[in-house]
Design a protein around this motif. Structure first.
Motif, PDB file in Angstrom:
ATOM      1  N   LEU A   9      -9.945  -2.526 -17.454  1.00 28.83           N
ATOM      2  CA  LEU A   9     -10.418  -3.561 -16.774  1.00 28.83           C
ATOM      3  C   LEU A   9      -9.106  -4.672 -17.345  1.00 28.83           C
ATOM      4  N   ASP A  10      -8.701  -4.447 -18.899  1.00 27.43           N
ATOM      5  CA  ASP A  10      -7.717  -5.163 -19.349  1.00 27.43           C
ATOM      6  C   ASP A  10      -6.810  -5.500 -18.348  1.00 27.43           C
ATOM      7  N   ALA A  11      -6.382  -4.343 -18.338  1.00 27.07           N
ATOM      8  CA  ALA A  11      -4.535  -3.887 -18.256  1.00 27.07           C
ATOM      9  C   ALA A  11      -4.336  -4.792 -16.652  1.00 27.07           C
ATOM     10  N   GLN A  12      -5.830  -4.601 -15.825  1.00 30.49           N
ATOM     11  CA  GLN A  12      -5.813  -4.695 -14.030  1.00 30.49           C
ATOM     12  C   GLN A  12      -5.444  -6.617 -14.411  1.00 30.49           C
ATOM     13  N   GLU A  13      -6.461  -6.961 -15.055  1.00 31.99           N
ATOM     14  CA  GLU A  13      -6.254  -8.255 -15.328  1.00 31.99           C
ATOM     15  C   GLU A  13      -4.846  -9.175 -15.948  1.00 31.99           C
ATOM     16  N   ARG A  14      -4.003  -8.340 -16.651  1.00 37.96           N
ATOM     17  CA  ARG A  14      -2.917  -8.982 -17.146  1.00 37.96           C
ATOM     18  C   ARG A  14      -1.512  -8.734 -16.869  1.00 37.96           C
ATOM     19  N   ALA A  15      -1.766  -7.606 -15.914  1.00 38.58           N
ATOM     20  CA  ALA A  15      -1.022  -7.228 -14.899  1.00 38.58           C
ATOM     21  C   ALA A  15       0.213  -8.399 -13.718  1.00 38.58           C
ATOM     22  N   ASP A  16       0.872  -8.144 -13.522  1.00 37.25           N
ATOM     23  CA  ASP A  16       1.258  -8.880 -12.894  1.00 37.25           C
ATOM     24  C   ASP A  16       1.633  -8.353 -11.168  1.00 37.25           C
ATOM     25  N   LEU A  17       1.008  -7.101 -11.459  1.00 35.69           N
ATOM     26  CA  LEU A  17       1.545  -5.951  -9.886  1.00 35.69           C
ATOM     27  C   LEU A  17       0.306  -5.205 -10.194  1.00 35.69           C
ATOM     28  N   ILE A  18      -0.753  -4.918  -9.126  1.00 28.15           N
ATOM     29  CA  ILE A  18      -1.377  -3.453  -9.573  1.00 28.15           C
ATOM     30  C   ILE A  18      -0.847  -2.372  -7.939  1.00 28.15           C
ATOM     31  N   ALA A  19      -0.158  -1.442  -8.028  1.00 27.54           N
ATOM     32  CA  ALA A  19      -0.106  -1.279  -6.919  1.00 27.54           C
ATOM     33  C   ALA A  19      -1.788   0.303  -7.219  1.00 27.54           C
ATOM     34  N   MET A  20      -1.566   0.270  -5.747  1.00 31.91           N
ATOM     35  CA  MET A  20      -3.043   0.948  -5.681  1.00 31.91           C
ATOM     36  C   MET A  20      -2.387   2.325  -4.457  1.00 31.91           C
ATOM     37  N   TYR A  21      -3.209   3.377  -5.497  1.00 35.58           N
ATOM     38  CA  TYR A  21      -2.593   4.602  -3.926  1.00 35.58           C
ATOM     39  C   TYR A  21      -4.518   5.484  -3.718  1.00 35.58           C
ATOM     40  N   PHE A  22      -4.536   5.789  -2.738  1.00 34.97           N
ATOM     41  CA  PHE A  22      -5.266   6.400  -2.554  1.00 34.97           C
ATOM     42  C   PHE A  22      -5.158   7.651  -1.299  1.00 34.97           C
ATOM     43  N   ALA A  23      -5.458   8.661  -2.414  1.00 34.57           N
ATOM     44  CA  ALA A  23      -4.971  10.023  -1.758  1.00 34.57           C
ATOM     45  C   ALA A  23      -5.703  10.442  -0.930  1.00 34.57           C
ATOM     46  N   PRO A  24      -5.460  11.123  -0.047  1.00 34.35           N
ATOM     47  CA  PRO A  24      -5.679  11.788   1.666  1.00 34.35           C
ATOM     48  C   PRO A  24      -7.494  12.790   0.977  1.00 34.35           C
ATOM     49  N   GLU A  25      -6.831  13.669  -0.002  1.00 27.91           N
ATOM     50  CA  GLU A  25      -8.077  14.661  -0.054  1.00 27.91           C
ATOM     51  C   GLU A  25      -9.207  13.695  -1.712  1.00 27.91           C
ATOM     52  N   THR A  26      -9.102  13.284  -1.963  1.00 28.31           N
ATOM     53  CA  THR A  26      -9.812  11.746  -2.926  1.00 28.31           C
ATOM     54  C   THR A  26     -10.915  11.223  -2.391  1.00 28.31           C
ATOM     55  N   TYR A  27     -12.059  10.669  -3.064  1.00 31.99           N
ATOM     56  CA  TYR A  27     -12.390   9.442  -2.018  1.00 31.99           C
ATOM     57  C   TYR A  27     -12.347   8.592  -3.184  1.00 31.99           C
ATOM     58  N   ALA A  28     -11.829   8.442  -3.717  1.00 33.40           N
ATOM     59  CA  ALA A  28     -11.034   7.518  -5.161  1.00 33.40           C
ATOM     60  C   ALA A  28     -12.474   6.227  -5.064  1.00 33.40           C
ATOM     61  N   PRO A  29     -13.704   6.446  -4.905  1.00 30.89           N
ATOM     62  CA  PRO A  29     -14.715   5.442  -5.360  1.00 30.89           C
ATOM     63  C   PRO A  29     -14.552   3.918  -6.373  1.00 30.89           C
ATOM     64  N   ILE A  30     -13.629   4.874  -7.444  1.00 30.63           N
ATOM     65  CA  ILE A  30     -13.371   3.626  -8.045  1.00 30.63           C
ATOM     66  C   ILE A  30     -12.870   2.778  -7.944  1.00 30.63           C
ATOM     67  N   THR A  31     -11.741   3.372  -7.136  1.00 32.50           N
ATOM     68  CA  THR A  31     -10.313   2.764  -6.996  1.00 32.50           C
ATOM     69  C   THR A  31     -10.619   1.723  -5.350  1.00 32.50           C
TER      70      THR A  31
END
Length: 162
Positions: free
Chosen positions: A78-100
């Motif tokens: 959470l700290d890293a996402q808040e401080r990051a200038d950019l968040i690159a997000m990947y939803f892999a088709p073979e996963t559910y990724a609920p946290i993403t």
């Protein structure tokens, strides 16, 4: 050269270069090591890559707010996402990724997301609607996501004067 930071390495008080957080599918190790592929593709960029995929993750750790290791991991992310200038997000088709999906909701209005959600992801329709609503750019492949990050990084560089 890119610098990669992973938990449990503490985040520095200030990030000295543009930074990108790699949010996306992990699924307790079921997802491919896509973060490593992205870091390798961006190795020559002048940026800090914040990679939450912990090398020493112990799958036996209880995912509970009573577990200090788990709390430290989630807090780092959470700290890293808040401080990051950019968040690159990947939803892999073979996963559910609920946290993403949770993170997409948390940061949709931040103006700092790039999303890759290929066909086959079980909630692609939801991701597409959220991205359209909040003007979040989507890239169809990891390769194109890496390219978009590299372009973003190049635009962030401040020209040096002789």
């Amino acid at each position: 050269m890119a610098t990669v930071l992973k938990p449990p390495t503490p985040l520095p008080p200030t990030l000295s270069q543009p930074s990108v957080f790699l949010a996306g599918s992990i699924e307790m190790g079921r997802a491919e090591l896509w973060q490593d592929a992205v870091a390798a593709a961006l190795r020559d960029e002048l940026l800090i890559i914040l990679n939450p995929r912990r090398d020493d993750w112990d799958a036996s750790w209880e995912q509970s707010s009573a577990n200090p290791q788990f709390v430290a991991q989630v807090t780092w992310e959470l700290d890293a996402q808040e401080r990051a200038d950019l968040i690159a997000m990947y939803f892999a088709p073979e996963t559910y990724a609920p946290i993403t999906l949770l993170e997409l909701g948390l940061f949709a209005a931040s103006g700092k997301l790039l999303v890759c959600c290929p066909p086959g992801y079980w909630r692609k329709g939801n991701v597409d609607v959220v991205c359209a609503r909040y003007g979040i750019p989507q890239l169809p492949t990891l390769t194109e996501l890496c390219g978009a990050i590299a372009i973003w990084s190049a635009r962030r560089r401040v020209p040096t004067t002789p």
